[in-house]
Design an enzyme around this catalytic site. Structure first.
Site, short mmCIF file in Angstrom:
data_model
loop_
_atom_site.label_atom_id
_atom_site.label_comp_id
_atom_site.label_asym_id
_atom_site.label_seq_id
_atom_site.Cartn_x
_atom_site.Cartn_y
_atom_site.Cartn_z
N LEU A 235 -5.52 2.84 -10.27
CA LEU A 235 -4.68 1.69 -9.98
C LEU A 235 -3.24 2.14 -9.74
CD1 LEU A 235 -6.14 -0.54 -12.80
CD2 LEU A 235 -6.72 -0.65 -10.38
N ALA A 236 -2.43 1.25 -9.20
CA ALA A 236 -1.03 1.57 -8.89
C ALA A 236 -0.27 2.06 -10.13
CB ALA A 236 -0.33 0.36 -8.29
N CYS A 237 -0.63 1.55 -11.30
CA CYS A 237 0.05 1.93 -12.54
C CYS A 237 -0.40 3.29 -13.07
CB CYS A 237 -0.16 0.86 -13.60
SG CYS A 237 -1.90 0.69 -14.08
N GLY A 238 -1.44 3.85 -12.43
CA GLY A 238 -1.96 5.14 -12.88
C GLY A 238 -3.22 5.04 -13.69
#
Length: 191
Positions: free
Chosen positions: A154-157
């Protein structure tokens, strides 16, 4: 086959850029696409990007100035044959499920009587939240098509569920695989 009138509602998540690809592909297949953006979506992708891809003015706010008299959320809702929210954040899903109509997207989808599709995208913890899952189930009970999500980084890692499905898969769901292949063949033959 004549193109469909499709409203694409875009809410504020990092996956907005995938909605740009979806809109472009729908237009290439001969569909008329109106885009309704939330203010949060504008933090990720500009209205000009969607305007360029859809070849239509992007609808943004309830009180934007227009060049004609029109109760826009009602006329868009009446014209729509398919209404898809992509990406659908936990916030917009909660609003729709709760009957909250406080912006152009939620007001328009509330007035629409067509096929409605929700394409969720969010962090795994949000996706797994029982309140979100209850909201999605409520939407299903009211006739909304709720798509699943993809798994991955995900974008947050984080790794896990919650990623927006690939726009190509969403395209097939919106217009149907057979129709999409037929239209693609026609486009290739004509060029």
């Amino acid at each position: 086959m004549q193109g469909l009138n499709i409203v694409v509602g875009v809410s504020g998540g990092i996956a907005c850029y995938k909605a740009v690809e979806l809109v472009g592909a729908l237009v290439k297949l001969g569909h008329h696409v109106d885009v309704v953006m939330t203010r949060n979506a504008e933090e990720f992708v500009t209205p000009l990007t969607f305007q360029t891809m859809s070849r239509n003015r992007v609808v943004r706010g309830m009180f934007d100035k227009v060049d004609r008299y029109d109760t826009e959320h009602i006329s868009l809702a009446k014209r729509a044959q398919v209404f898809i929210v992509v990406p659908a954040t936990a916030n917009i899903i909660g609003k729709i499920a709760g009957g909250i109509a406080d912006d152009m997207l939620t007001t328009t989808i509330m007035a629409a009587k067509c096929r409605k599709i929700i394409a969720p995208a969010m962090n795994t913890a949000m996706w797994e939240n029982p309140i979100l899952q209850e909201n999605l189930e409520k939407l299903r009970r009211h006739g909304y098509e709720v798509l699943g999500t993809a798994s991955g980084r995900l974008a947050c890692g984080d790794l896990g569920e919650g990623k927006l499905l690939p726009w190509e898969e969403i395209l097939e769901i919106v217009v149907g695989k057979a129709v999409m292949l037929d239209r693609t063949d026609q486009i290739q033959t004509n060029h």
